[in-house]
Design a protein around this motif. Structure first.
Motif, PDB file in Angstrom:
ATOM      1  N   PHE A   1     -66.884 -52.699 109.193  1.00  0.00           N
ATOM      2  CA  PHE A   1     -66.989 -53.376 107.608  1.00  0.00           C
ATOM      3  C   PHE A   1     -67.326 -54.401 107.262  1.00  0.00           C
ATOM      4  O   PHE A   1     -66.249 -55.135 106.505  1.00  0.00           O
ATOM      5  N   GLY A   2     -67.437 -55.957 108.136  1.00  0.00           N
ATOM      6  CA  GLY A   2     -67.629 -56.892 107.434  1.00  0.00           C
ATOM      7  C   GLY A   2     -66.097 -57.204 107.628  1.00  0.00           C
ATOM      8  O   GLY A   2     -65.357 -56.683 108.483  1.00  0.00           O
ATOM      9  N   SER A   3     -65.057 -58.289 106.549  1.00  0.00           N
ATOM     10  CA  SER A   3     -64.013 -58.518 106.916  1.00  0.00           C
ATOM     11  C   SER A   3     -63.642 -57.586 105.152  1.00  0.00           C
ATOM     12  O   SER A   3     -61.886 -58.281 105.564  1.00  0.00           O
ATOM     13  N   SER A   4     -63.768 -57.295 105.599  1.00  0.00           N
ATOM     14  CA  SER A   4     -63.683 -56.617 103.847  1.00  0.00           C
ATOM     15  C   SER A   4     -62.832 -55.147 103.920  1.00  0.00           C
ATOM     16  O   SER A   4     -63.007 -54.538 104.329  1.00  0.00           O
ATOM     17  N   ASP A   5     -61.327 -55.595 103.719  1.00  0.00           N
ATOM     18  CA  ASP A   5     -60.607 -54.512 104.171  1.00  0.00           C
ATOM     19  C   ASP A   5     -60.454 -52.762 102.964  1.00  0.00           C
ATOM     20  O   ASP A   5     -60.639 -51.993 102.816  1.00  0.00           O
ATOM     21  N   HIS A   6     -61.703 -53.328 101.202  1.00  0.00           N
ATOM     22  CA  HIS A   6     -62.045 -52.331 100.932  1.00  0.00           C
ATOM     23  C   HIS A   6     -63.386 -51.699 101.572  1.00  0.00           C
ATOM     24  O   HIS A   6     -63.130 -50.280 101.479  1.00  0.00           O
ATOM     25  N   ALA A   7     -63.876 -52.139 102.097  1.00  0.00           N
ATOM     26  CA  ALA A   7     -65.305 -51.561 102.962  1.00  0.00           C
ATOM     27  C   ALA A   7     -63.950 -51.309 104.213  1.00  0.00           C
ATOM     28  O   ALA A   7     -65.077 -49.595 104.166  1.00  0.00           O
ATOM     29  N   THR A   8     -63.457 -51.351 104.610  1.00  0.00           N
ATOM     30  CA  THR A   8     -63.454 -50.431 105.091  1.00  0.00           C
ATOM     31  C   THR A   8     -62.426 -49.419 105.197  1.00  0.00           C
ATOM     32  O   THR A   8     -62.266 -47.995 105.590  1.00  0.00           O
ATOM     33  N   ALA A   9     -61.984 -49.414 104.357  1.00  0.00           N
ATOM     34  CA  ALA A   9     -61.019 -48.117 103.677  1.00  0.00           C
ATOM     35  C   ALA A   9     -62.175 -47.424 102.769  1.00  0.00           C
ATOM     36  O   ALA A   9     -62.059 -45.977 103.894  1.00  0.00           O
ATOM     37  N   LEU A  10     -63.017 -47.614 102.639  1.00  0.00           N
ATOM     38  CA  LEU A  10     -64.422 -46.761 102.072  1.00  0.00           C
ATOM     39  C   LEU A  10     -64.892 -46.142 103.135  1.00  0.00           C
ATOM     40  O   LEU A  10     -65.158 -44.600 103.068  1.00  0.00           O
ATOM     41  N   ALA A  11     -65.231 -47.314 104.307  1.00  0.00           N
ATOM     42  CA  ALA A  11     -65.831 -46.139 105.400  1.00  0.00           C
ATOM     43  C   ALA A  11     -64.642 -45.106 106.208  1.00  0.00           C
ATOM     44  O   ALA A  11     -65.223 -43.997 106.420  1.00  0.00           O
ATOM     45  N   ALA A  12     -63.191 -45.605 105.785  1.00  0.00           N
ATOM     46  CA  ALA A  12     -62.352 -44.359 106.511  1.00  0.00           C
ATOM     47  C   ALA A  12     -62.525 -43.410 105.402  1.00  0.00           C
ATOM     48  O   ALA A  12     -62.526 -42.240 106.414  1.00  0.00           O
ATOM     49  N   PHE A  13     -62.315 -43.436 104.552  1.00  0.00           N
ATOM     50  CA  PHE A  13     -62.588 -42.479 103.773  1.00  0.00           C
ATOM     51  C   PHE A  13     -63.411 -41.306 103.408  1.00  0.00           C
ATOM     52  O   PHE A  13     -63.799 -40.164 103.706  1.00  0.00           O
ATOM     53  N   VAL A  14     -64.874 -41.937 103.309  1.00  0.00           N
ATOM     54  CA  VAL A  14     -66.064 -40.932 103.974  1.00  0.00           C
ATOM     55  C   VAL A  14     -65.846 -40.590 105.018  1.00  0.00           C
ATOM     56  O   VAL A  14     -66.938 -38.722 104.832  1.00  0.00           O
ATOM     57  N   GLY A  15     -66.172 -41.440 105.922  1.00  0.00           N
ATOM     58  CA  GLY A  15     -66.123 -40.319 107.424  1.00  0.00           C
ATOM     59  C   GLY A  15     -67.488 -40.366 107.559  1.00  0.00           C
ATOM     60  O   GLY A  15     -67.712 -41.518 107.948  1.00  0.00           O
ATOM     61  N   GLY A  16     -67.906 -39.684 109.177  1.00  0.00           N
ATOM     62  CA  GLY A  16     -69.312 -39.848 108.970  1.00  0.00           C
ATOM     63  C   GLY A  16     -70.391 -41.118 108.292  1.00  0.00           C
ATOM     64  O   GLY A  16     -71.310 -41.143 109.427  1.00  0.00           O
ATOM     65  N   LYS A  17     -70.424 -40.250 107.395  1.00  0.00           N
ATOM     66  CA  LYS A  17     -71.842 -40.734 106.681  1.00  0.00           C
ATOM     67  C   LYS A  17     -71.664 -42.100 106.080  1.00  0.00           C
ATOM     68  O   LYS A  17     -71.866 -42.751 105.047  1.00  0.00           O
ATOM     69  N   SER A  18     -70.294 -42.820 106.536  1.00  0.00           N
ATOM     70  CA  SER A  18     -69.583 -43.997 105.899  1.00  0.00           C
ATOM     71  C   SER A  18     -70.658 -45.125 105.638  1.00  0.00           C
ATOM     72  O   SER A  18     -71.145 -45.847 105.283  1.00  0.00           O
ATOM     73  N   SER A  19     -72.129 -45.690 106.703  1.00  0.00           N
ATOM     74  CA  SER A  19     -72.760 -47.214 106.844  1.00  0.00           C
ATOM     75  C   SER A  19     -73.484 -46.177 105.320  1.00  0.00           C
ATOM     76  O   SER A  19     -74.336 -47.585 104.851  1.00  0.00           O
ATOM     77  N   PHE A  20     -74.426 -44.770 105.691  1.00  0.00           N
ATOM     78  CA  PHE A  20     -75.380 -44.573 104.058  1.00  0.00           C
ATOM     79  C   PHE A  20     -74.246 -45.145 103.126  1.00  0.00           C
ATOM     80  O   PHE A  20     -75.005 -45.794 102.212  1.00  0.00           O
ATOM     81  N   TYR A  21     -73.709 -44.504 103.122  1.00  0.00           N
ATOM     82  CA  TYR A  21     -72.588 -44.904 101.655  1.00  0.00           C
ATOM     83  C   TYR A  21     -72.223 -46.564 101.168  1.00  0.00           C
ATOM     84  O   TYR A  21     -72.801 -46.522 100.691  1.00  0.00           O
ATOM     85  N   LEU A  22     -72.188 -47.166 102.140  1.00  0.00           N
ATOM     86  CA  LEU A  22     -71.681 -48.593 102.449  1.00  0.00           C
ATOM     87  C   LEU A  22     -72.752 -49.614 101.666  1.00  0.00           C
ATOM     88  O   LEU A  22     -73.231 -50.000 100.751  1.00  0.00           O
TER      89      LEU A  22
END
Length: 182
Positions: free
Chosen positions: A22-43
């Motif tokens: 998700f871009g180069s954002s470490d925070h967004a990548t960490a959020l995506a890993a935490f959320v899981g399957g629906k991460s694109s919706f939440y991001l």
């Protein structure tokens, strides 16, 4: 203007090789890993917060229709407990309104208003919950691929607990009905 695409689907590589996605954002990548399957919706809902902005992340249909079950499904157990307690307070207020002889519509407005409030705050609360879990994992010394692995294990969803609650309530209801009819 940044080259980060906050609307691209994430791809957190937790098997090794670092945190790409998700871009180069470490925070967004960490959020995506935490959320899981629906991460694109939440991001997408959280894009303004990821960039450091303020404001609401919008209305949660899941929280509106499922209430407490939504928070259990998203592993937000403290929020579910607080919501459960708040609902008992609302029941007490509703009983007081009814005993005072006020129109029943006041109880309906109170309940609906509380449900709307929770639904408009749910995505923001989930974001805060995810950020807290990310900070906890970082404080434990996890980073890189190990951090993403830990977050994917601690985050995601829990389908079993909401189902257990639903079937438990149904079971208790049938037991009380059987006692009343016996």
């Amino acid at each position: 203007m940044s080259d980060e695409n906050f609307y691209a689907p994430p791809s957190a590589n937790v098997e090794g090789g670092g945190a790409q996605g998700f871009g180069s954002s470490d925070h967004a990548t960490a959020l995506a890993a935490f959320v899981g399957g629906k991460s694109s919706f939440y991001l997408e809902k959280w894009a303004h917060k990821i960039r450091g902005g303020e404001g609401s992340s919008g209305f949660s249909i899941g929280a509106f229709f499922l209430g407490l079950l939504y928070f259990l499904y998203r592993k937000m157990y403290l929020y579910a407990l607080l919501l459960f307690g708040a609902q008992f307070v609302l029941i007490g207020i509703s009983i007081g309104i009814a005993l005072a002889g006020a129109p029943e519509i006041l109880n309906n407005i109170l309940g609906f208003g509380f449900n709307l409030f929770v639904s408009f705050k749910a995505h923001d609360w989930y974001y805060q919950h995810a950020c807290n879990k990310i900070e906890e994992a970082k404080a434990e010394g996890h980073d890189g691929a190990q951090l993403l692995q830990v977050l994917s294990e601690r985050g995601g969803t829990n389908l079993w607990l909401p189902l257990l609650v639903v079937f438990g309530v149904i079971g208790i209801t049938f037991m009380f009905m059987a006692l009343l009819l016996a």
